[in-house]
Design an enzyme around this catalytic site. Structure first.
Site, short mmCIF file in Angstrom:
data_model
loop_
_atom_site.label_atom_id
_atom_site.label_comp_id
_atom_site.label_asym_id
_atom_site.label_seq_id
_atom_site.Cartn_x
_atom_site.Cartn_y
_atom_site.Cartn_z
N GLU A 174 0.82 -1.23 0.00
CA GLU A 174 0.00 0.00 0.00
C GLU A 174 0.86 1.28 0.00
O GLU A 174 0.65 2.18 0.82
CB GLU A 174 -0.96 -0.01 1.19
CG GLU A 174 -1.99 -1.11 1.09
CD GLU A 174 -3.13 -1.03 2.10
OE1 GLU A 174 -3.05 -0.23 3.06
OE2 GLU A 174 -4.12 -1.77 1.93
N TYR A 245 -11.75 -3.55 1.21
CA TYR A 245 -12.51 -3.93 2.41
C TYR A 245 -13.86 -3.23 2.35
O TYR A 245 -13.94 -2.08 1.91
CB TYR A 245 -11.78 -3.47 3.68
CG TYR A 245 -10.45 -4.14 3.91
CD1 TYR A 245 -10.38 -5.40 4.49
CD2 TYR A 245 -9.25 -3.51 3.56
CE1 TYR A 245 -9.16 -6.02 4.72
CE2 TYR A 245 -8.03 -4.11 3.79
CZ TYR A 245 -7.97 -5.36 4.37
OH TYR A 245 -6.76 -5.97 4.59
N GLU A 293 -5.40 -8.49 -0.42
CA GLU A 293 -6.13 -8.16 0.82
C GLU A 293 -7.59 -7.92 0.45
O GLU A 293 -7.88 -7.04 -0.38
CB GLU A 293 -5.57 -6.91 1.50
CG GLU A 293 -4.25 -7.15 2.20
CD GLU A 293 -3.79 -5.95 3.03
OE1 GLU A 293 -4.65 -5.25 3.60
OE2 GLU A 293 -2.57 -5.73 3.07
N GLN A 353 -7.74 -11.19 7.43
CA GLN A 353 -6.55 -12.00 7.54
C GLN A 353 -6.97 -13.42 7.95
O GLN A 353 -8.09 -13.80 7.61
CB GLN A 353 -5.60 -11.35 8.52
CG GLN A 353 -5.14 -9.97 8.01
CD GLN A 353 -4.00 -9.35 8.80
OE1 GLN A 353 -3.40 -9.94 9.67
NE2 GLN A 353 -3.70 -8.09 8.48
O1 AHR Z 1 -5.14 -6.03 6.86
C1 AHR Z 1 -5.05 -4.91 7.68
C2 AHR Z 1 -4.34 -3.75 7.02
O2 AHR Z 1 -5.13 -3.26 5.97
C3 AHR Z 1 -3.01 -4.04 6.36
O3 AHR Z 1 -1.96 -3.98 7.25
C4 AHR Z 1 -2.91 -2.95 5.34
O4 AHR Z 1 -2.15 -3.34 4.22
C5 AHR Z 1 -4.34 -2.60 5.00
O5 AHR Z 1 -4.57 -1.26 5.05
#
Ligand code: AHR
Length: 508
Positions: A174, A245, A293, A353
């Site tokens: 990122e 996300y 992610e 995760q």
């Molecule tokens: O997965 C949590 C965090 O989300 C990670 O460390 C980062 O890469 C993202 O912003």
């Protein structure tokens, strides 16, 4: 009222082989992800290396194919050398990403061994925040070079005679985000990434490299970041990363369930940018997508901000411990369906995760372990979604929500496992009110019959599994929901707000 939809699947309309690495995950030095997560040496279930066997067995059950490590934001100020050699000599450091205290009890050797032990492939990220080419090369030499050099001999002295042979490497994390230690402009990142990539491939030409894409579609620099950085890195890398996300902060479930339309849009845009750069560079190869992610993430955010600001520098404090609801599982299912529909370009994906930290698996310190709601769609996709992805033609009633129009109630992906003679349909019904009767036409599968219809459903969209109540939301097999009309034609009833796995098997 029951709604009606139609899905047609034709055996020869293939999208591509599903790469098993789309069932990947991610463990970061963050909160209780590693310490008091996968690793808890004082636990009664700990193995001789301190890793919990009960946790490892759920990870194996999930069929995790690849695990990204050690971050995430953590990697951008990490010194990998802190995590090697005798544990008692390893330094304790301040981790600036999460404002915690890092003990370095687990490092690359412990991680790689654990990862192989659970049957997964390790995938490492290098620090391009505070460090650069030299540290990346040292780590690569330490991990992959057989013997006879400073770093490889050091690994051998540390007890690891065989190289870890790590194939997939992320060039930073990122780097477009201002929150990242060592955040970079696209030009700065592109230059550093390409030089690091070239040097790493000189050392080990067999590795595959991931160029850092945008942190999310809402980044102001998206998709310009992809275009500018790839103009530098295109020839030297193999993948570009995507992160995404979702949250239901405003409590609008119909809108929340439509979020995967953004995943679709994200993937299509990144493919378009990759192909634009390919054309500009007269490139020969395609850049593949590494969605390293993805998940739902929001339940724990308020707690985490407080913890990091008012109580920093703790060792493995609980952070990002989202307790997932049933509706979160539906969104995860929709994202998995979207990934399968892009099997031709999307080759790696890591749910973020794995344990405790925005994770499908939760543990209690000294106690038990449980499967969160989001565990189940992942489990089903990983178990039954191997083979060739087929292109479903979907005709579904649609709805409008706050941010989206024309959202199909029914979303579905199909995977044909030729070897096992199985065809699996993954389907979500996004309707919060109505069941949908899906007329299903299987072309080229006339000799297949329904083996099983697995459903994840709940009257309560906010129901969650906890250690105290681990089975609030669990899948069950539905009987009599699929009516055969012969010649590969079925009517399948999908309950309102449900995740479905319909497995067809060749009749003998
Ligand atoms: O997965 C949590 C965090 O989300 C990670 O460390 C980062 O890469 C993202 O912003």
């Amino acid at each position: 009222m029951t709604q009606k939809a139609r899905v047609t699947i034709e055996r020869s309309y293939t999208i591509g082989e599903v790469d098993k690495r789309i069932y990947g995950s991610f463990v970061e030095h963050l909160g209780r992800g590693i310490y008091n997560g996968i690793y808890e040496p004082t636990h009664k279930e700990a193995d001789e290396h301190g890793f919990r066997k009960d946790v490892a067995s759920l990870v194996r059950e999930l069929g995790i194919s690849v695990v990204r490590y050690p971050g995430g934001n953590f990697v951008s100020s990490y010194r990998w050398e802190d995590g090697i050699g005798p544990v008692e000599l390893r330094p304790r450091r301040l981790d600036l990403a999460w404002r915690t205290l890092e003990t370095n009890e687990v490092g690359v050797n412990e991680f790689a061994s654990w990862c192989r032990g659970i049957g997964a492939e390790p995938m490492l990220a290098v620090n391009l925040g505070t460090r650069g080419i030299e540290a990346a090369l040292d780590l690569l030499e330490y991990c992959n070079h057989p013997a006879g050099t400073y770093w490889s001999d050091l690994r051998i002295r540390h007890g690891y005679r065989d190289p870890h042979d790590i194939k997939i490497w992320c060039l930073g994390n990122e780097m477009d985000g201002v929150w990242q230690v060592g955040h970079k402009t696209p030009q700065e990142y592109g230059r550093l990434a390409v030089e690091t990539a070239r040097a790493m491939k000189r050392l080990d030409p067999d590795i595959q490299l991931v160029s850092c894409g945008s942190s999310h579609t809402f980044m102001e620099t998206f998709p310009e970041w992809e275009a500018e950085t790839l103009l530098h890195t295109y020839d030297a890398v193999d993948y570009i990363s995507l992160h995404q996300y979702f949250d239901n902060e405003d409590g609008d479930t119909a809108n929340f369930l439509a979020r995967s339309l953004e995943t679709e849009h994200f993937i299509k845009t990144v493919i378009a940018v990759c192909d634009y750069v390919k054309a500009r560079k007269r490139g020969k190869k395609d850049i593949m997508l590494c969605f390293d992610e993805w998940n739902v993430w929001y339940h724990s955010k308020k707690h985490d901000d407080n913890q990091m600001m008012s109580n920093p520098w703790q060792t493995s404090p609980p952070l990002l411990e989202d307790i997932y609801t049933f509706e979160d599982a539906l969104v995860v299912g929709c994202m998995l369906i979207t990934f399968l529909k892009h099997a031709d370009r999307l080759k790696i994906a890591c749910m973020a995760q794995l344990v405790n930290v925005i994770a499908p698996i939760m543990t209690q310190h000294g106690g038990g372990v449980c499967r969160q709601t989001i565990y189940y769609p992942f489990l089903h996709a990983s178990k039954f979604g191997r083979g060739t992805a087929l292109k479903p033609i979907i005709v579904s009633p649609r709805y409008d929500s706050k941010d989206y129009t024309d959202v199909p109630y029914i979303d579905t992906a199909a995977v044909h496992n030729e070897e096992a003679e199985e065809l699996t349909l993954f389907a979500v019904n996004r309707s919060l009110e109505d069941p949908v009767a899906v007329s299903c036409y299987l072309r080229g599968f006339e000799d297949y019959t329904v083996a099983e219809h697995i459903v994840l459903e709940s009257e309560d969209l906010k129901a969650a599994n906890t250690l105290a109540n681990p089975n609030a939301v669990v899948p069950h097999v539905r009987q009599n929901s699929c009516v055969s009309h012969g010649k590969g034609e079925y009517t399948i009833e999908l309950q309102k707000a449900s995740w479905n796995v319909i497995r067809f098997k060749k009749a003998h």
